[in-house]
Design a protein around this motif. Structure first.
Motif, PDB file in Angstrom:
ATOM      1  N   ASN A 189      -5.368  -0.246   5.251  1.00 12.47           N
ATOM      2  CA  ASN A 189      -6.542   0.248   4.520  1.00 12.47           C
ATOM      3  C   ASN A 189      -7.741  -0.679   4.688  1.00 12.47           C
ATOM      4  O   ASN A 189      -8.884  -0.216   4.732  1.00 12.47           O
ATOM      5  CB  ASN A 189      -6.211   0.403   3.033  1.00 12.47           C
ATOM      6  CG  ASN A 189      -5.245   1.544   2.780  1.00 12.47           C
ATOM      7  OD1 ASN A 189      -5.272   2.560   3.459  1.00 12.47           O
ATOM      8  ND2 ASN A 189      -4.366   1.374   1.803  1.00 12.47           N
TER       9      ASN A 189
ATOM     10  N   GLY B 247      -3.327   3.391  -1.453  1.00 13.46           N
ATOM     11  CA  GLY B 247      -4.729   3.011  -1.318  1.00 13.46           C
ATOM     12  C   GLY B 247      -5.012   1.536  -1.418  1.00 13.46           C
ATOM     13  O   GLY B 247      -6.157   1.114  -1.248  1.00 13.46           O
TER      14      GLY B 247
ATOM     15  N   ASP C  24       0.828  -1.201   0.000  1.00 21.58           N
ATOM     16  CA  ASP C  24       0.000   0.000   0.000  1.00 21.58           C
ATOM     17  C   ASP C  24       0.866   1.256   0.000  1.00 21.58           C
ATOM     18  O   ASP C  24       2.031   1.224  -0.402  1.00 21.58           O
ATOM     19  CB  ASP C  24      -0.953  -0.036   1.198  1.00 21.58           C
ATOM     20  CG  ASP C  24      -0.218  -0.199   2.534  1.00 21.58           C
ATOM     21  OD1 ASP C  24       0.989   0.084   2.604  1.00 21.58           O
ATOM     22  OD2 ASP C  24      -0.868  -0.626   3.519  1.00 21.58           O
TER      23      ASP C  24
END
Length: 264
Positions: A111, A83, A39
């Motif tokens: 996330n 993300g 991420d």
């Protein structure tokens, strides 16, 4: 000169020449293929210099790029993306791993647990709202994240059975009792750090079950969190907003990179 003396003198001369010759340097061993997954903490979001990576924000200052620069792997595939959740990794990233891969790094799970929303709620809401949102994220991390991590780790191991896999955890965001005179309350800061603790416990446990190496981000960034008196290796609220609460270039270089170098 007698023949025996000539032979002895010749052998002595040859020995002297060999002794004087410089020793051959050990051959440089090139690192094998390195694949960097994960991420925004792996892509280097918050550390600048993103090149043409678009919304994935892969930074030239990320620990992955720094390790590749220093170790010259035979191939370097950098697919970490800002993300990303676990399903993004399995759908879009693990395909870069091949049987000849010798090193894989990854951070993922924050996330999935909704950590970005946690930070938003804690900045905009009350202490009780922040604490409740962190407790919700922690429950998700304990109950649902393990299976999601297992799905990722299984694919990594199946694709590269002999690779060293290093799983990097998340740091504490705040130093409690630190030097900040404004910003979030100490109650909020403690709740956020507790979420980092739960993520570390869950991620390290699943990584260990697969025989992967876990790098504890809390240790790597100790003394350099927001509100620490030393150099801060994490952004506070910044612009662009998605770079808030992420390692800056100094954090990637001084926190994650040496921790990775020590085990890889």
């Amino acid at each position: 000169m007698p023949l025996r003396s000539i032979v002895i003198a010749s052998l002595a001369l040859a020995g002297a020449v060999l002794a004087a010759a410089p020793a051959l340097a050990d051959p440089v061993v090139q690192a094998g293929k390195y694949v960097a997954l994960g991420d925004s903490y792996s892509s280097g979001t918050g550390a600048g210099s993103y090149g043409s990576s678009g919304s994935c924000k892969r930074s030239a200052n990320s620990y992955a790029q720094l390790w590749a620069n220093a170790n010259a792997p035979s191939a370097f595939v950098f697919v970490a993306c800002s993300g990303a959740v676990t399903t993004d990794v399995t759908a879009n990233q693990v395909g870069s791993i091949t049987s000849d891969t010798s090193l894989v790094t990854i951070s993922v799970g924050g996330n999935d647990a909704g950590f970005a929303d946690v930070m938003t709620d804690c900045n905009l809401g009350s202490d009780s709202t922040c604490v409740a949102r962190n407790q919700e994220a922690q429950t998700y991390a304990r109950d649902q994240l393990p299976a999601r991590l297992d799905a990722v780790y299984t694919q990594i191991r199946n694709r590269a059975p002999n690779a060293r896999v290093v799983v990097l955890g998340y740091p504490h965001i705040y130093q409690l009792g630190g030097s900040c005179s404004v910003g979030l309350s100490e109650t909020k800061r403690a709740a956020i750090n507790q979420s980092s603790d739960v993520l570390a416990q869950v991620i390290s446990g699943r990584a260990g079950a697969f025989g992967f190496t876990f790098v504890d981000g809390r240790s790597a960034f100790a003394g350099h969190e927001i509100c620490a008196s030393g150099a801060r290796w994490l952004n506070s609220i910044t612009w662009p907003i998605d770079e808030s609460y992420h390692p800056n270039a100094a954090g990637q270089r001084g926190g994650y990179y040496p921790a990775l170098e020590a085990v890889a």
